[in-house]
Design an enzyme around this catalytic site. Structure first.
Site, short mmCIF file in Angstrom:
data_model
loop_
_atom_site.label_atom_id
_atom_site.label_comp_id
_atom_site.label_asym_id
_atom_site.label_seq_id
_atom_site.Cartn_x
_atom_site.Cartn_y
_atom_site.Cartn_z
N TYR A 143 0.94 -1.19 -0.20
CA TYR A 143 0.07 -0.21 -0.06
C TYR A 143 0.91 1.19 -0.16
O TYR A 143 0.50 2.30 -0.45
CB TYR A 143 -0.92 0.02 1.16
CG TYR A 143 -2.34 -0.71 1.00
CD1 TYR A 143 -2.31 -1.97 0.78
CD2 TYR A 143 -3.42 0.05 1.03
CE1 TYR A 143 -3.62 -2.69 0.45
CE2 TYR A 143 -4.72 -0.70 0.85
CZ TYR A 143 -4.65 -1.99 0.66
OH TYR A 143 -6.03 -2.66 0.72
N LYS A 194 3.13 -15.26 2.17
CA LYS A 194 3.54 -16.20 1.07
C LYS A 194 4.95 -16.20 1.13
O LYS A 194 5.73 -15.81 -0.09
CB LYS A 194 3.08 -15.54 -0.51
CG LYS A 194 1.56 -15.49 -0.44
CD LYS A 194 1.22 -17.08 -0.98
CE LYS A 194 1.45 -17.11 -2.69
NZ LYS A 194 1.13 -18.41 -2.98
N ASP A 227 -3.03 -18.08 0.29
CA ASP A 227 -4.00 -18.87 -0.43
C ASP A 227 -4.54 -19.89 0.05
O ASP A 227 -6.01 -20.02 -0.01
CB ASP A 227 -3.36 -19.21 -1.91
CG ASP A 227 -2.16 -20.04 -1.79
OD1 ASP A 227 -1.45 -20.13 -0.75
OD2 ASP A 227 -1.72 -21.06 -2.73
N ASP A 251 -6.47 -7.17 3.71
CA ASP A 251 -7.60 -6.62 2.89
C ASP A 251 -8.50 -7.46 2.39
O ASP A 251 -9.82 -7.35 2.46
CB ASP A 251 -6.96 -5.70 1.89
CG ASP A 251 -7.99 -4.65 1.08
OD1 ASP A 251 -9.11 -4.40 1.87
OD2 ASP A 251 -8.07 -4.78 -0.10
N ASP A 255 -12.29 -9.27 3.94
CA ASP A 255 -13.70 -9.10 3.12
C ASP A 255 -14.26 -10.57 3.17
O ASP A 255 -15.37 -10.66 3.49
CB ASP A 255 -13.35 -8.66 1.74
CG ASP A 255 -13.60 -7.17 1.61
OD1 ASP A 255 -13.54 -6.53 2.70
OD2 ASP A 255 -13.97 -6.67 0.58
#
Ligand code: IPM
Ligand code: MG
Length: 370
Positions: A143, A194, A227, A251, A255
């Site tokens: 970001y 990751k 993932d 983020d 959601d």
């Protein structure tokens, strides 16, 4: 009457103002029924600030945010301001608040209320009793990483670049929040990155392990690739207690976690800075949902995420735990009666507007406080 502290209200765009209006009413309720007053200021952010002040967050508003005990934030964004440069977009106002207030720890709880267990798109057996907390790093990573930008590389080609970057200190301070919080809950932290493809992810994992070894061996620590975590969240979400992850993965995963609860209109969040010498943290509270321009101004938005965000402010910034409990219990009781805004409407339930939902919650608070 005692003054608990100062609030800066930033309603923003879309449904922001109409859900913030309900917070105002709960603030009035607190003064009337509990003798707790707040010094309140209101400001513009996002598209509303662009229209009125030519910038998504004016310096004067930034100063007020720095001075307030807590910022209560609605939502920003809308079609009207699409296509502006990144610095001039409504979202830039929110990102500036996060960065300049150094709100590195974003707490996003996902709780399935019993009354809403059928509102989730997942089977009730999978989500019943779910209570997990995502801690999202909020001031670093892709970001804010440099270099960033879009450049011309000739022959009609362009190149877009963003940088994923984390340092030891950034990882430790957010992991610390996760471990401390886990101790007060289920005592489990799952760290998500990751490391199989990203150096910043490998560093993340190694530094979380190092901090755990040094200071938090009593907390159960596990690791998951981002993932795989996305998959496990819908497969068996109850395996998680506290998830700690970077800005971008946080983020997305938050959601996803929000939808486990039935609607993103239910989820509050708190963004916290480091404690100062008196143990006080800078803080901003906002619903996880966005500005939802498609339903703005129609009095149909769900005010619960916004109200519960104010509840988190009562708890985290003002130590008003009894009042936070009261608000949360009132929300649960009202849901039990079958009252539903459109987003969580189900057959056989009673559909209601934004303001009626808030009215009913406050009437329930009256009863609980009697
Ligand atoms: C969130 C939002 C923001 C983000 C947007 C509005 C910039 O999606 O708070 O999750 O990406 O962080
Ligand atoms: Mg988001």
């Amino acid at each position: 009457m005692s003054v608990a502290g100062s609030l800066l209200l930033l309603p923003g765009d879309g449904i922001g103002p109409e859900v913030m209006r309900q917070v105002r009413r709960v603030i009035d309720w607190m003064a009337r029924r509990r003798g707790i007053e707040f010094a309140i200021e209101e400001g513009l952010v996002g598209g509303a600030a662009i229209d009125a002040q030519g910038t998504p967050l004016a310096d004067a508003t930034m100063e007020k945010a720095q001075a307030a005990d807590a910022v209560i934030f609605g939502a920003v964004g809308g079609a009207k301001w699409e296509g502006l440069g990144f610095d001039m977009r409504p979202e830039a106002g929110l990102l500036r608040l996060r960065k300049e207030m150094d709100l590195f720890a974003n707490l996003r709880p996902a709780v399935v209320f019993d009354a809403l267990v059928d509102a989730s798109t997942l089977k009730p057996d999978v989500v019943r009793g779910l209570d997990l907390m995502i801690i999202r790093e909020l001031t670093g990573g892709v970001y804010f990483g440099e270099p960033r930008g879009i450049s011309d590389i000739g022959k009609g080609q362009r190149r877009g670049i963003n940088t994923q970057v984390y340092t030891t200190a950034e990882i430790h301070r957010v992991a610390r929040v996760a471990f401390e919080l886990a101790r007060k809950r289920g005592n489990k932290v799952c760290s998500v990155e990751k490391h199989n493809v990203m150096e910043s992810g490998l560093l993340w994992k190694e530094e979380v392990i190092a901090l755990h070894q040094k200071e938090y061996q009593d907390v159960e620590l596990s690791h998951m690739l981002a993932d795989a975590c996305a998959m496990q969240l819908v497969r068996n979400p109850r395996q998680f207690d506290v998830i700690v992850t970077d800005n971008l993965f946080g983020d997305m995963l938050s959601d996803e976690a929000a939808m486990l609860t039935g609607s993103i209109g239910m989820l509050p969040s708190a963004s916290l800075g480091a404690p100062d010498a008196n143990g006080k943290r800078k803080a901003l509270y906002e619903p996880v949902h966005g500005s939802a321009p498609d339903i703005a101004g129609r009095d149909i938005a769900n005010p619960i995420a916004m109200l519960l965000s104010f509840g988190m402010a009562l708890r985290w910034s003002f130590d008003l735990h009894a009042e936070a409990d009261l608000l949360e219990r009132a929300v649960q009781n009202v849901l039990k009666t079958g009252m539903r805004t459109a987003d969580i409407m189900q057959p056989g339930m009673a559909r209601c507007s934004t303001s009626v939902m808030a009215d009913t919650i406050m009437r329930e608070m009256d009863k609980l406080a009697a």
